[in-house]
Design a protein around this motif. Structure first.
Motif, PDB file in Angstrom:
ATOM      1  N   LEU A 131      48.197   3.457  -2.472  1.00 48.01           N
ATOM      2  CA  LEU A 131      48.472   2.296  -1.618  1.00 48.01           C
ATOM      3  C   LEU A 131      47.299   1.306  -1.633  1.00 48.01           C
ATOM      4  N   ILE A 132      46.090   1.838  -1.461  1.00 46.31           N
ATOM      5  CA  ILE A 132      44.892   0.994  -1.485  1.00 46.31           C
ATOM      6  C   ILE A 132      44.729   0.345  -2.866  1.00 46.31           C
ATOM      7  N   LEU A 133      44.992   1.134  -3.903  1.00 47.81           N
ATOM      8  CA  LEU A 133      44.827   0.606  -5.263  1.00 47.81           C
ATOM      9  C   LEU A 133      45.817  -0.512  -5.544  1.00 47.81           C
ATOM     10  N   ARG A 134      47.037  -0.396  -5.040  1.00 47.37           N
ATOM     11  CA  ARG A 134      48.005  -1.484  -5.231  1.00 47.37           C
ATOM     12  C   ARG A 134      47.478  -2.762  -4.595  1.00 47.37           C
ATOM     13  N   ARG A 135      46.797  -2.612  -3.460  1.00 42.23           N
ATOM     14  CA  ARG A 135      46.242  -3.802  -2.806  1.00 42.23           C
ATOM     15  C   ARG A 135      45.032  -4.330  -3.562  1.00 42.23           C
ATOM     16  N   MET A 136      44.224  -3.412  -4.124  1.00 41.27           N
ATOM     17  CA  MET A 136      43.003  -3.854  -4.795  1.00 41.27           C
ATOM     18  C   MET A 136      43.281  -4.424  -6.187  1.00 41.27           C
ATOM     19  N   LEU A 137      44.303  -3.911  -6.843  1.00 34.19           N
ATOM     20  CA  LEU A 137      44.503  -4.260  -8.256  1.00 34.19           C
ATOM     21  C   LEU A 137      45.651  -5.227  -8.501  1.00 34.19           C
ATOM     22  N   THR A 138      46.472  -5.459  -7.493  1.00 28.02           N
ATOM     23  CA  THR A 138      47.599  -6.378  -7.682  1.00 28.02           C
ATOM     24  C   THR A 138      47.698  -7.318  -6.472  1.00 28.02           C
ATOM     25  N   ASP A 139      48.548  -8.326  -6.589  1.00 27.36           N
ATOM     26  CA  ASP A 139      48.783  -9.241  -5.459  1.00 27.36           C
ATOM     27  C   ASP A 139      50.134  -8.968  -4.807  1.00 27.36           C
ATOM     28  N   ARG A 140      50.669  -7.773  -5.043  1.00 28.38           N
ATOM     29  CA  ARG A 140      51.956  -7.478  -4.415  1.00 28.38           C
ATOM     30  C   ARG A 140      51.784  -7.381  -2.900  1.00 28.38           C
ATOM     31  N   PRO A 141      52.759  -7.874  -2.141  1.00 31.61           N
ATOM     32  CA  PRO A 141      52.637  -7.802  -0.674  1.00 31.61           C
ATOM     33  C   PRO A 141      52.866  -6.380  -0.182  1.00 31.61           C
ATOM     34  N   ILE A 142      51.856  -5.800   0.423  1.00 30.29           N
ATOM     35  CA  ILE A 142      51.952  -4.420   0.912  1.00 30.29           C
ATOM     36  C   ILE A 142      51.985  -4.471   2.436  1.00 30.29           C
ATOM     37  N   GLY A 143      53.122  -4.146   3.005  1.00 32.81           N
ATOM     38  CA  GLY A 143      53.273  -4.271   4.450  1.00 32.81           C
ATOM     39  C   GLY A 143      53.106  -2.970   5.207  1.00 32.81           C
ATOM     40  N   TYR A 144      52.392  -2.005   4.615  1.00 33.66           N
ATOM     41  CA  TYR A 144      52.177  -0.709   5.275  1.00 33.66           C
ATOM     42  C   TYR A 144      51.619  -0.960   6.685  1.00 33.66           C
TER      43      TYR A 144
END
Lengths: 105, 484
Positions: free
Chosen positions: B335-348
């Motif tokens: 989850l953290i990596l998706r936020r660090m490596l991409t600009d996808r909106p993560i609404g966790y």
């Protein structure tokens, strides 16, 4: 016994807000009382744990240095930051967003 | 004869160099710097000084690094600003999905007596602790009135299978309503699976309901953490997982572990248990400061440092499993990596700012009270109603979301302007979590130097960055987890 030291700064060249921000970052490590004495800010630091006086002084001076840099950066970059935010979320963004698909990934 | 022009002729007209906004953190030998959307770069002290003073020129390498990381621009150059704005808008696009998660606490009763139970389960009095059908229908109307085109309805407890009849009614009513509204629905039951029957599984299969369960590790550890009559919680959970995998499909049942003090030295065994059961990853989850976890002092038995040691050891072990060819992510890292490596909106919901309370989730309690988050209702069971937004009998979706109480809590906890958070190098990838800070410090903003949430976040992100920078083989695995 907990270390207690005093560090002072020239009030003409050192901002109080940077001293306060640095003191905030020490919460849990040391307490910091800041007073103005004439033309100088006097910061009285008392370590909460086993931190030695010299380590505490170095740590606080580094934090103040970093906070000064942050203040300087804010002055230089706030206008551009606000411009980027307005491009992202302001009326220009609203116009282009309305043309985007409603689908979210 | 034609001649080449000198290099000067191809240079752009001189335009003043400007700094773009960035955050930084001093390290022993370097500065960690992040730009406005959280891309990181490490600079030595000399490079950092040159950057902040704009003492860089094309060709000196630092200029190229700073330019590529969006730390500098030229006066009048619009494309870079547009790009940062676009990326920022993409990252925050989760705000366009209003309240995608709706939790129904269908009962507070449970046959387990876990000392770390965060919801303060009850063991008796069906009439008092079960949600009524009338309350459920009102709650469902609120959930369906939210503007998101897709919502997830999650059934929580206590043990929700103890009120399975109500779950059936809610699922059927929601599907009937969505057939006219077009709203897409997902359903999840969060259950210990001890009471799982073939009838439950048939219903889940027929209506595409996912199961989420608790599995704390090997039998002795799990059973000590999760006592029940017969002392067979692990056996029943494993049996339930296997039956659900067989009937619903391997990807239709997931498990969550909770780290107790007993778990701290056994992370490899815990991971092995998940692998043995064919689960598709693990979430190394710390205890939360709610319910019986506080009352029985479980929460206070280890701090952030001991949990981070546990996490780091577990991550190393999981990376070794992945290096051996088995794709098996640690879900929090992913989850953290998706936020660090991409600009996808993560609404966790626990890891966003503006916070996920209300905007990310609403919780309909068994007694009709509506809370801004699951943790908020856990606090209410401890007598703290700070996150209670209203009741299903009188509230509408709009009245809950636009309530002064919710707006105040969200506005006051924004990391974008909270002390220390606003300047934190990790801010772009972190979250506000006002419920945690209210529970631990009686302040939704929280004093971050004292926050274990903050310590854990910085510890996890620091470790992941270190691996990404220095361990190519492991970095490739982390990038896969991050969806690159």
């Amino acid at each position: 016994m907990a270390a207690g030291i005093t560090v002072d700064f020239d009030a003409a060249t050192q901002s109080l807000s940077a001293l306060n921000a640095a003191a905030y970052r020490l919460v849990g490590t040391a307490s910091c009382q800041i007073d103005k004495d004439g033309t100088r800010y006097v910061c009285r630091l008392t370590a909460i744990g086993q931190l030695e006086s010299e380590s505490l002084r170095t740590r606080y001076l580094e934090l103040v240095t970093d906070e000064n840099v942050r203040e300087e950066l804010r002055k230089k970059t706030d206008p551009i930051r606000n411009l980027i935010l307005s491009l992202a979320f302001g009326s220009l963004a609203a116009k282009s967003a309305s043309q985007e698909s409603e689908d979210m990934p | 004869m034609a001649r080449f022009l000198t290099a000067d002729a191809f240079e752009a007209p001189e335009k003043r160099l400007e700094l773009l906004p960035f955050r930084f953190e001093r390290r022993a030998e370097s500065y960690l710097v992040s730009n406005m959307v959280g891309d990181f770069i490490s600079l030595d002290h000399d490079e950092f000084d040159r950057l902040k003073d704009l003492r860089l020129t094309p060709g000196d390498k630092l200029y190229e690094k700073a330019y590529a990381t969006h730390l500098i621009t030229h006066e009048g150059q619009h494309a870079q600003l547009q790009l940062l704005a676009l990326r920022l808008r993409s990252r925050m696009a989760f705000l366009r999905q209003m309240t995608p998660l709706h939790l129904f606490v269908v009962t507070l009763r449970c046959e387990h007596s876990c000392p770390y139970c965060q919801v303060s389960r009850q063991s008796t009095d069906r009439s008092r602790y079960d949600m009524s059908e009338e309350t459920a229908q009102r709650a469902l109307k609120i959930a369906l009135d939210c503007p998101s085109v897709r919502i997830k309805i999650e059934f929580q407890g206590g043990e929700p299978l103890l009120n399975f009849g109500l779950i059936e009614k809610i699922v059927l009513a929601a599907k009937a309503a969505s057939s006219t509204s077009g709203k897409k629905l997902d359903f999840v039951i969060a259950s210990n699976l001890a009471l799982l029957t073939d009838e439950h599984l048939s219903f889940c299969k027929a209506h595409d309901v996912l199961l989420s369960t608790s599995l704390d590790g090997p039998a002795d550890l799990h059973n000590k953490n999760r006592p029940r009559p017969g002392g067979n919680s692990h056996e029943l959970a494993v049996n339930g997982i296997r039956r659900a995998q067989k009937i619903l499909g391997a990807d239709r049942v997931g498990a969550l572990m909770t780290t107790t003090e007993r778990s701290l030295e056994r992370v490899e065994e815990i991971v092995d248990e998940y692998l043995r059961l064919g689960l598709d990853g693990i979430f190394l989850r710390p205890l939360s400061p709610y319910g019986f976890a506080v009352k029985t002092k479980q929460f206070h038995r280890y701090g952030a440092k001991r949990w981070l040691d546990f996490y780091a050891r577990g991550l190393r072990y999981i990376l070794a499993v992945n290096r051996a060819g088995h794709h098996f992510p640690e879900f929090y890292s992913a989850l953290i990596l998706r936020r660090m490596l991409t600009d996808r909106p993560i609404g966790y919901v626990d890891l966003r700012s503006p916070a996920g309370i209300g905007l990310g989730a609403l919780v309909y309690n068994y007694d009709g009270r509506v809370f801004a988050s699951d943790e908020g209702r856990m606090l209410a069971e401890m007598g703290d109603n700070t996150f209670e937004l209203g009741g299903v009998d009188t509230a509408s979706y709009s009245s809950l979301i636009l309530s002064d109480k919710l707006i105040d809590l969200i506005a006051s906890s924004l990391t974008q302007c909270a002390p220390e958070c606003s300047d934190c190098v990790f801010e772009s990838h972190c979250g506000a979590d006002p419920v945690y800070h209210h529970a631990t410090q009686h302040d939704p903003v929280g004093i971050k130097p004292l926050s274990e949430f903050c310590s854990r976040q910085k510890g996890v992100m620091g470790l992941l960055l270190n691996i990404l920078d220095n361990e190519p083989e492991n970095a490739a695995i982390l990038r896969r987890w991050g969806g690159m």
